[in-house]
Design an enzyme around this catalytic site. Structure first.
Site: not given
Length: 834
Positions: A17-18, A20-22, A25, A40, A133
């Protein structure tokens, strides 16, 4: 990318579902608890850095303890197949970032989101956690308007020490573009964050200000072609004022944004709490302005319609009204002037007649009277009572409306009372009466809203629905009543007041039956309530309120096959399940707070739960009542009395709250005030048992043993005990007092207690109705007799049994002659009393 169906411990991957840099997900299924979670998976480069992982886990643990409705819930931090993951609450909806892309936010929506995010930051900051953030990508908006702040502590995992920036932030840019940093962070950095300096809560406030500016203006305050340009702008340039980019925003809101975005953090808001207060003030002013404008517009249109109707009712013309009026002025100037004067006076009279019977200002207090069951069947009494209670709870969600609690309004059940009398006794502006008729599958409900001062009807309505429409009917009624109170509701408040906790009408019916039996407050009724709540859960496993009912039933009921600890464990599990389904339930937080204080002896956590419960449900009298009890138990009496005052404002006829206030006077050593207060309650209702036993306890402490014995005698008889047996017990106690004084009095009770305990047939008399708390009460009796060794021996037994009454040790006068003993201080420490 991880394939669908892959397993991570107890989690089964459903889809991505997603990313990113982290890390990536995934939507996953918790196979153990049958719930969806957001999983995640952390990048290996980060997970392999031991020090950073330790810092991250430490931060995540702190975040998971926040338990706030506007903060995402972290369920677990784990590892599977050498991959580190975070399992958290799965939120359906879209990010604020997506919402800003598709359409501009109107002022009301922007304010509601801002207030929710500020509330989340306030809770985090008070817990010592800085988000680092804050940005639209980290704010999820559910379909019902609830905002959730995501990714707490994530930035700390990627945090690198940077040199102070004088060379136009080049070092910070390197840090911000290092793999692992969340893309776009530079746009929302504070000046101190960009310079690599130490940060604090004011960094989050700056980032919040950037986000709020974007919501209102549709653009960022600091922009540039590159991240370096953006940070240079943040450090050295001033943003375009909102008066130019969002001219419709109220001046006070413009001031709030400008204060958040001060480059010198000493000039910003110093706490999120102060920011939150100012935002709420703006929303309140905006709602008041909108309401006044709406009322003025309605009045103008209605007056215009009445005048036009009056001028044209008796005359039919093919020409326009304007042509007719001009013609009449030319031909009959004198007569027309007279007629016009009469017409205006008539219009004024009609306007007065029309508005006199309607509320001229927003109603701020209401009593929902017990609905009358006109079905002719006592078995449907649960329906009329339950619909009343549901409507009370729904209207209580409105922050600017005082709704009297169930126990106060049910004082009038079955009585014919004048609305003015009720208005005066409950101090409310309006009364809502209702009548319920059930005929087969049909329900007929008649409502009448009455002005408590004049007795005039403000509004009336009939609802004819099928039984299967009961859930939607309750939401419709709550929405209609709130509208008739002339309350201007925000979209969030509209959703709250019409909220349905289940879509299953059968589950709702079973829940109403459970509450009907629970409110009778008898052990046999608690057992029935428990059964109905469980049946409701079986029909709808996501019915959060039914879990609250289950928790309350376990907590207050007496089940012979369950120990106190077993009951508390079941109550806690049910309350936690309710919050897992709906974290905004003030009732569930209140139940959990009660357990944390009296059974877990964790005062600090209990207070957090109470405060959150009151924030979520400010009109829930029980939250204020139980919080007042807890405050009293730890010796914070001024705060306790303030909470008792608020509880009685919401539930003025509650004898439970009033008697506990009398007990608080006693615990604060105000014995004469306690006696005066309790005697007034005894006059109000001489049949309420607890008043007599509390009075006896105060009389004992003052050495007024004859008066105490008399109160016990009345209490035992009201409890339903055999009057002959009561007479024998009382005579025996009175005789012991006459012969041996205070020592004889306490020795007689102690002898009876130990004797009954050894035989196993002790009936609980003389022990304040605490039959199952014998170790604690025996310790108390030895303390009165001055026998310290035995008192501490029995106190230790009470401690081993985790007796809830030990939470009162710090303030109860009965223990005063033990306080200097080091054993007593050690016991206070072990019980966790501050």
């Amino acid at each position: 990318m991880i394939k669908e169906g892959a397993k991570f411990g107890r989690y089964e991957i459903m889809r991505k579902i997603g990313a990113g840099g982290m890390g990536e997900v995934y939507l996953a299924e918790d196979t153990k608890l049958d719930r969806r979670v957001a999983l995640k998976i952390l990048p290996e480069t980060l997970a392999q850095d031991g020090e950073r992982m330790r810092r991250f886990v430490r931060e995540a643990k702190s975040t998971s303890a926040l338990n706030h409705p506007n903060i995402i819930t972290i369920y677990e931090i784990g590892e599977s197949d050498n991959k580190h993951f975070i399992a958290s609450e799965y939120i359906e909806g879209e990010t604020l970032h997506s919402g800003l892309k598709t359409q501009p936010l109107n002022l009301e929506i922007a304010l509601n989101i801002a207030i929710q995010v500020a509330s989340a930051l306030d809770a985090a900051h008070r817990a010592g956690i800085i988000h680092r953030d804050v940005k639209p990508e980290n704010v999820m908006i559910r379909p019902d308007g609830l905002a959730k702040l995501l990714d707490f502590g994530i930035a700390k995992l990627t945090e690198r020490k940077t040199e102070p920036i004088d060379a136009e932030a080049s070092t910070a840019i390197k840090a911000s573009t290092t793999p692992g940093m969340i893309i776009g962070t530079a746009n929302y950095m504070s000046p101190e964050q960009a310079r690599g300096k130490e940060i604090d809560v004011r960094t989050d406030i700056f980032s919040f200000g950037v986000m709020l500016y974007e919501m209102l203006a549709g653009k960022l305050p600091f922009e540039g072609e590159s991240a370096l340009d953006v940070i240079g702008s943040i450090l050295h340039k001033e943003f375009a004022p909102l008066s130019r980019t969002a001219p419709d925003a109220p001046r006070e809101l413009q001031r709030i944004v400008e204060k958040c975005l001060r480059k010198d953090r000493e000039e910003r808001y110093q706490t999120a709490k102060d920011l939150l207060i100012d935002l709420k003030d703006v929303r309140q002013d905006l709602q008041l302005r909108n309401q006044l404008e709406r009322t003025a517009s309605v009045n103008r249109e209605e007056s215009k319609t009445q005048i036009l109707n009056a001028t044209t009712s008796d005359v039919a013309h093919t020409t326009s009204s304007a042509e007719y009026v001009l013609g009449e002025i030319k031909s009959h100037k004198g007569n027309f002037a007279i007629a016009l004067s009469i017409l205006l006076l008539t219009a004024i009279g009609l306007g007065y007649w029309y508005f006199a019977g309607r509320p001229t200002k927003q109603i701020e207090s209401i009593a929902v009277m017990p609905f009358v069951n006109e079905s002719g069947n006592a078995d449907t009494e649960y329906l009329s009572d339950g619909m009343t209670e549901t409507l009370i709870n729904s209207l209580s969600q409105l922050p600017r409306l005082s709704v009297k609690a169930r126990s106060s309004v049910f004082h009038y059940k079955g009585k014919t009372v004048n609305p003015r009398t009720v208005g005066s006794e409950l101090n409310v502006q309006a009364i809502l009466n209702g009548r319920v008729v059930q005929r087969g599958d049909n329900l007929l409900l008649s409502l009448e809203l009455v002005d408590a001062q004049t007795g005039n009807q403000i509004w009336g309505e009939q609802y004819n629905r099928k039984w299967t429409e009961l859930v939607s009917l309750q939401s419709e009624i709550a929405r209609d009543v709130s509208n008739k109170l002339r309350a201007k509701l925000s979209s969030t408040e509209q959703q709250q007041v019409a909220k349905s906790y289940t879509a299953n009408p059968e589950a709702y019916r079973l829940y109403l039956k459970g509450r009907y039996h629970w409110n009778k407050r008898e052990d046999k009724e608690f057992i029935k309530a428990l059964e109905y709540f469980q049946q409701a859960i079986d029909k709808d496993p996501t019915y959060a309120l039914a879990y609250v009912g289950l928790a309350d039933s376990y907590l207050l009921g007496d089940y012979g096959n369950l120990s106190r600890w077993e009951k508390v464990s079941k109550a806690k599990a049910a309350a936690q399940k309710a919050l897992e389904i709906d974290a905004t339930l003030g009732e569930a937080h209140t139940t959990l707070a009660n357990i944390k204080h009296w059974d877990d002896w964790n005062w600090e956590e209990a207070e957090k739960e109470y405060k959150l419960a009151i924030e979520l449900s400010p009109n829930y009298a029980t939250a204020h009542h139980w919080y007042a009890e807890s405050l009293s138990a730890v010796g914070r009496f001024d705060e306790s009395f303030a909470e008792y005052k608020r509880a009685l404002e919401l539930d003025p006829l509650s004898l439970a709250i009033s008697t506990d206030l009398g007990l608080a006077y006693y615990l604060s050593r105000q014995y004469d005030r306690a006696i005066e207060h309790l005697k007034k309650l005894r006059e109000t209702d001489p049949n309420y048992v607890r008043t007599h036993f509390y009075l006896a306890r105060v009389y004992e402490q003052k050495g007024m043993f004859e008066e105490a014995i008399s109160e016990y005698e009345k209490g035992f008889i009201l409890e339903g005990d055999n009057p002959n047996d009561v007479a024998k017990d009382i005579a025996s106690l009175r005789s012991s007092f006459k012969v041996g004084g205070a020592k004889g009095y306490w020795q007689k009770i102690l002898d009876r207690t130990i004797e009954g305990q050894e035989r196993g047939d002790f009936d609980g008399k003389f022990l304040f109705l605490r039959v199952k708390q014998l170790p604690f009460d025996i310790a108390r009796l030895y303390a009165h007799l001055g026998e310290r060794y035995e008192a501490f021996r029995w106190l230790e037994k009470a401690y081993q049994e985790r007796n809830g009454e030990l939470a009162e040790l710090k303030v109860a006068p009965e223990w005063d002659n033990l306080r200097s003993d080091s054993r007593f201080q050690d016991l206070l420490r072990r019980v966790g009393l501050p």
